[in-house]
Design an enzyme around this catalytic site. Structure first.
Site, PDB file in Angstrom:
ATOM      1  N   LYS A 117     -25.924  45.397  44.486  1.00  0.00           N
ATOM      2  CA  LYS A 117     -26.182  46.068  45.768  1.00  0.00           C
ATOM      3  C   LYS A 117     -26.404  47.564  45.579  1.00  0.00           C
ATOM      4  O   LYS A 117     -27.289  48.164  46.204  1.00  0.00           O
ATOM      5  CB  LYS A 117     -25.014  45.814  46.724  1.00  0.00           C
ATOM      6  CG  LYS A 117     -24.927  44.373  47.200  1.00  0.00           C
ATOM      7  CD  LYS A 117     -23.772  44.170  48.165  1.00  0.00           C
ATOM      8  CE  LYS A 117     -23.735  42.731  48.674  1.00  0.00           C
ATOM      9  NZ  LYS A 117     -22.628  42.490  49.608  1.00  0.00           N
ATOM     10  N   SER A 175     -20.830  39.962  54.553  1.00  0.00           N
ATOM     11  CA  SER A 175     -20.827  41.376  54.171  1.00  0.00           C
ATOM     12  C   SER A 175     -21.691  42.257  55.071  1.00  0.00           C
ATOM     13  O   SER A 175     -21.689  43.473  54.916  1.00  0.00           O
ATOM     14  CB  SER A 175     -21.278  41.533  52.719  1.00  0.00           C
ATOM     15  OG  SER A 175     -22.606  41.092  52.561  1.00  0.00           O
TER      16      SER A 175
END
Length: 809
Positions: free
Chosen positions: A736, A693
């Site tokens: 996140k 990611s």
């Protein structure tokens, strides 16, 4: 030195006195005069002394060491009195040592060590024993002989013939030395006798030693007699019981009456009243019959008793009546926990099915989330809402399969596994059973506990769970199993498939503030002996504690910090001895908690070239991390640092390949990768990092460094990049986003395919967080860099037509 008379019993040469002789130290050994003793010589100095002796008159002095642990003794390590001896026989052994037979001649005093190498050589003087026999020594001789007779009778290791040889010795000194050599004494005691030159003194010491040894032997004999009597008693009882049993069987009578064995009657009563399943009852009666035919002192009887205790005490059919009022369940969950809507919704669905069917339906819940978000406490609330008993078992660090399934009864001290043990402890067959930290189990040569849990957590199999110790099926189908974990990666896939996973993400700042007001502060006030009207936290103070003094997804650290403030207030209250009300403001925190531990806000004060902020997921929640890129003149090498895993290294290489493919559109020299060395670094190098990611973050930092355009410091991003610049979706989205908000970032870039996930998380995503969804890397660069690096009119080059035989992804 006076001339010595020749000894009539010895060869003429032994009377020839030499004042300087070789000396050999002895460990754990004393040589007495007139005694023939075998010795093993192995040390180099001792061997050289022996060789020198054999070349001449075969006379040598043996002296005991003060400590047997000294390998290479010096003059200070040797006793002052030794024995002049003659070498009678010598034999060299294959291992390099020498076996000698020596005969003691006389006591000698070591006057001086005149040589230490290559062997000891000493000046010695002979110690003469006084001649004649006094009345006192005559009495002592008779006492010694009498005591030695008693010693020989008690000590079976000395043959009776030895006593006859002792009685025939007419010299008191020689008698004392001879008896001392037969006694099992310490070296220090034997050396004391050797150093006693006066006959009376030597005999007195020997009398003391013999009396002490006889006393010890008498105690030993007394203890052995007691043990022998006990063994004989047990054997006699066993023999009589077996004889009685045989007679009763011959007459057709019952072997043992219940009155004769009240223990058997008690077990029979428990089995009848225990409402045991037919299979269990049959097994219990069979084991009871074995016990009744077995002597009570046999070790196997204890094993059977323990097994019977487990059989009759386990709650085979005893269950708690469950509450099925869904409204009451919802109220209890809301009272105990703030937020967690998705978890509560799933639990209410479970209760709705339970109310309609009356059966659990084979659901195993697995609560996954960072530490401190309420996984364990919500399991306790479920038990309270159902009116069931609650069991918690921590699986962290378990490596042995027997911890789950138990040990077989063949092992000494065997017990059932933790599942059966805790069912027995709680006393019902349908508790709420929490298996905590299921992701922390290990595996080694003793088996895999995760594999043992497959049967426990499988609704189709746990109806007849078999513990190795019990060896009988136990029905676990009514047990409501809940498991918890911080991450599912270590959990084996077969075990994961048996559970319904419910994600429990971290809390927002607003949720933490509400939890603190409604749950944490009241609880800590009670713990610290304070009342609700004595302490008040201002909203700004709570906000500051959350931002400046804690950095977590859960609320454990927040609770500890609140407790720290309350301890300070309690101290002030006790010292001043007056009731007063405290209002904790943001300014007071500096006094109570010290300087802020964490910096809330942006990591960089200005936009930086080659530094981009990425969003990461960890076991303890989401966070932000900068990715740095530096360009240097060189030969085109790529350096990756920061303990990056294989997947993250591949993401970095994919990002570089993408930038190379867009060199023309970005205004870069197509051969830049040959002229410059590129170094990509992810800080916090001690922490391992991995995952795809960070692809778009690395690509953005690379483009910024190569083009010289700064990256916006108030923006963070996450997403996987392909070689063609496509942005792929990522996981751990809520964590996140909360991590970005905690870092003071109000704008993020996410993959377009994650838009559906944001729609589900609308209530949990901070309202003031701006989210940009992107499909292509060009969109990322346009948003993230302070100016667009792609030249106007330039578009990505179309892919080349495939070459025959080549495949494109």
């Amino acid at each position: 030195m006076p001339e010595q008379k020749p000894d009539k019993d010895k060869p003429e040469k032994l009377a020839e006195w030499k004042d300087e002789l070789p000396l050999i130290p002895l460990r754990n050994m004393v040589v007495f005069p007139q005694m023939i003793v075998p010795l093993f010589i192995g040390r180099s100095r001792s061997v050289k002394a022996l060789e020198h002796t054999l070349e001449k008159e075969k006379l040598v002095v043996f002296v005991s060491q003060k400590s047997e642990e000294v390998e290479e003794p010096g003059p200070k390590d040797l006793c002052a009195i030794g024995t002049l001896s003659e070498i009678v026989q010598l034999l060299s052994l294959p291992d390099g040592t020498t076996k000698i037979l020596v005969e003691g001649v006389a006591r000698v005093k070591i006057e001086k060590i005149i040589q230490e190498a290559p062997y000891f050589k000493a000046a010695v003087s002979r110690l003469n024993e006084p001649e004649g026999l006094t009345i006192e020594s005559e009495a002592l001789v008779r006492t010694v002989i009498k005591l030695f007779e008693s010693y020989v009778k008690l000590n079976k290791r000395i043959p009776p013939e030895t006593l006859m040889s002792i009685i025939n010795v007419d010299q008191p000194g020689r008698l004392a030395d001879l008896i001392s050599s037969y006694l099992t004494l310490k070296v220090e005691e034997k050396q004391t006798i050797l150093e006693a030159v006066q006959i009376e003194k030597r005999l007195k010491k020997l009398v003391d030693i013999l009396e002490k040894e006889i006393e010890v032997l008498e105690v030993e004999k007394k203890l052995q007699g007691k043990v022998r009597k006990q063994i004989e008693k047990v054997q006699k009882e066993y023999y009589l019981k077996e004889k009685m049993r045989a007679i009763q069987e011959e007459l057709g009578e019952e072997v043992e009456s219940e009155e004769a064995q009240p223990e058997i009657a008690e077990y029979k009563k428990k089995i009848e009243q225990g409402k045991l399943p037919a299979e269990v009852k049959e097994k219990a009666e069979k084991e009871l019959e074995r016990l009744s035919k077995m002597p009570s002192m046999v070790a196997e009887a204890t094993v059977i008793r323990t097994y019977l205790d487990w059989l009759v005490e386990l709650p085979w059919k005893k269950k708690t009546k469950s509450k099925l009022d869904i409204h009451e369940v919802e109220k209890i969950l809301n009272d105990d926990h703030f937020g967690l809507e998705k978890v509560k919704e799933r639990i209410l669905e479970y209760f709705a099915v339970l109310q309609l069917t009356g059966k659990i339906g084979g659901t195993i819940l697995c609560l996954v989330g960072p530490p401190g978000v309420g996984k364990t406490s919500i399991a306790s609330s479920i038990a309270r809402a159902m009116g069931r008993k609650f069991i918690r078992v921590s699986l962290g660090g378990i490596r042995d399969e027997a911890e789950i399934r138990g040990h077989r009864r063949t092992y000494v001290g065997a017990l059932p596994g933790r599942i059966i043990q805790n069912i027995h402890k709680v006393g019902v067959a349908n508790p709420v059973f929490l298996l905590d930290e299921i992701d922390k189990m290990g595996t080694d040569f003793r088996g895999d506990p995760a594999s043992a849990l497959l049967e426990v957590l499988d609704p189709e199999q746990n109806k007849s769970f078999s513990d190795h110790y019990m060896e009988l099926p136990f029905d676990l189908s009514d047990v409501f199993f809940i498991t918890t974990a911080n991450t599912m990666e270590p959990v084996p896939r077969p075990l994961r498939d048996r559970m319904e996973i419910i994600e429990m993400s971290g809390y927002t700042e607003e949720e933490k503030a509400e939890i603190a007001k409604g749950y944490l502060i009241p609880r800590e006030l009670e713990k610290h002996g304070l009342k609700a009207d004595q302490v008040e936290f201002e909203s700004e103070a709570l906000k500051s504690i959350i931002r400046d003094y804690t950095k977590e997804s859960g609320v454990r650290s927040l609770e500890r910090t609140i407790a720290t403030v309350l301890r300070k207030l309690a101290t002030i209250l006790v010292k001043e001895k007056e009731k007063k009300k405290f209002k904790v403001s943001r300014a007071d925190l500096l006094e109570y908690l010290g300087a802020p531990k964490y910096r809330y806000g942006l990591a960089e004060e200005a936009d930086q070239v080659g530094t981009a902020t990425g969003l990461v997921w960890t076991e303890v929640g989401g966070d932000t991390i900068p990715i740095e890129v530096t360009i240097m003149k060189g030969r085109g090498s790529l350096t990756l640092t920061g303990q990056l895993g294989d997947v993250m290294q591949e993401s970095a290489k994919a990002a570089l390949s993408y930038v190379r493919s867009r060199a023309e559109e970005l205004g870069l020299d197509e051969n830049f990768y040959r002229k410059f060395d590129i170094h990509i670094h992810v800080p916090e190098g001690a922490v391992p990092k991995d995952g795809p990611s960070a692809g778009i973050t690395i690509a953005t930092a690379l483009t910024s460094a190569l083009c010289g355009i700064p990256v916006r410091r108030d923006l963070a991003m996450t997403g996987e990049i392909t070689l063609r610049g496509k942005i792929l979706p990522i996981g751990g989205l809520k964590e996140k986003l909360l991590g970005a908000r905690r870092a003071g970032i109000f704008e993020v870039i996410l993959p377009e395919e994650n838009k559906k996930d944001i729609d589900e998380l609308k209530k949990e995503v901070p309202a003031d967080l701006k989210i940009n969804f992107v499909k292509e890397m060009d969109e990322v660069l346009k948003l993230a860099l302070t100016k667009n690096p792609v030249k106007p009119g330039k578009s990505p080059r179309p892919p080349r037509p495939p070459i025959e035989g080549q495949m494109y992804a």
